[in-house]
Design an enzyme around this catalytic site. Structure first.
Site: not given
Ligand SMILES: [Fe+2]
Ligand SMILES: [Fe+2]
Length: 271
Positions: A8, A39-40, A68, A153, A178
């Site tokens: 991530d 995702e971040n 996310h 994830h 994750h």
């Molecule tokens: Fe994440």
């Molecule tokens: Fe996540």
């Protein structure tokens, strides 16, 4: 095939850590395929189309997502036109985007990348085990594709271990994302699949999973809505796993973690 998977990417720190190193890493490690979870990437929450473009221009081949996925709503109308951005396979039928993508390398070799989300301590979704099993009825490792990488994830380590064992021998790599915390259990499972419970994040580890410490800690101390969480801004450690696969079987020959920059102990694959 030489594959690098990075966990991530959190905020500007994570993006800069990845983008500043990727050209050199691609060359030095002779990488054929680079996959990142992003995702971040947009200020800790979601992925904007512009940042996805920056990552692709910076040497990323495939972007995976997670819980996310839709924090940046401008990704929703964009994702169907961007097949190399994949969201969890086990989102309900009709969700925009795809849960997997098959890409062809410049030399003609093929790789399938899959993103799935766990269900323990996460939003309820379709069964990731059944979703991946169904997908793999259409893709045979070493037959229809030279490599298959699965990003699971998920929160629970047990769910990730279970999936690794279920897929052992049928995919090249099962790697978790994750938790934003790299695990030291990278190994090749008995039937030849490389596995790591979590790749860890690309972000500032002087934080609470990438977020600025004070507001993140306050959430645990007081049961009150607090400040919006902001990504920590110190130098990132970029964290991931490198795998070399056998093109004939698609199975893993060797693997090693990569951690560069920032606070964590540094390690670089040496094959
Ligand atoms: Fe994440
Ligand atoms: Fe996540």
């Amino acid at each position: 095939m030489r594959i690098l998977f990075l966990g991530d990417i959190v905020g500007r720190s994570g993006r800069e850590g990845v983008l500043s190193r990727l050209p050199t890493l691609r060359q030095k490690l002779a990488l054929d395929l680079v996959i990142v979870n992003a995702e971040n990437a947009s200020h800790g929450f979601g992925l904007s189309p512009g940042i996805a473009t920056d990552l692709f221009n910076g040497g990323v081949d495939v972007i995976t997502l997670g819980n996310h996925s839709w924090d940046r709503r401008d990704l929703i109308p964009h994702i169907d036109a961007a097949p190399r951005i994949i969201r969890p396979l086990n989102f309900p039928p009709g969700t925009p985007g795809n849960g997997s993508v098959q890409i062809e390398l410049a030399d003609g070799r093929k790789a399938l990348v899959v993103n799935a989300m766990g269900r323990l301590f996460m939003d309820p979704l379709d069964d990731p085990f059944r979703s991946i099993n169904e997908l793999l009825t259409r893709h045979r490792l070493g037959v229809t594709t030279q490599a298959i990488v699965v990003d699971i994830h998920a929160e629970a380590t047990s769910e990730k271990w279970a999936l690794g064992n279920v897929l052992d021998g049928r995919v090249s790599l099962v790697v978790g994302t994750h938790t934003h915390t790299p695990t030291a259990d990278h190994r090749i499972l008995p039937a030849g699949t490389a596995f790591q419970t979590d790749a860890g994040m690309c972000g500032d580890y002087d934080s609470v999973i990438g977020m600025s410490k004070t507001p993140a800690i306050t959430r645990f101390l007081r049961k009150m809505p607090g400040e919006r969480l902001q990504p920590a801004e110190g130098e990132a450690t970029i964290c991931g796993i490198m795998v070399e696969t056998d093109d004939a079987t698609g199975l893993a020959r060797r693997l090693a973690p990569l951690r560069q920059g920032g606070l964590l102990a540094q390690t670089m694959p040496d094959f």
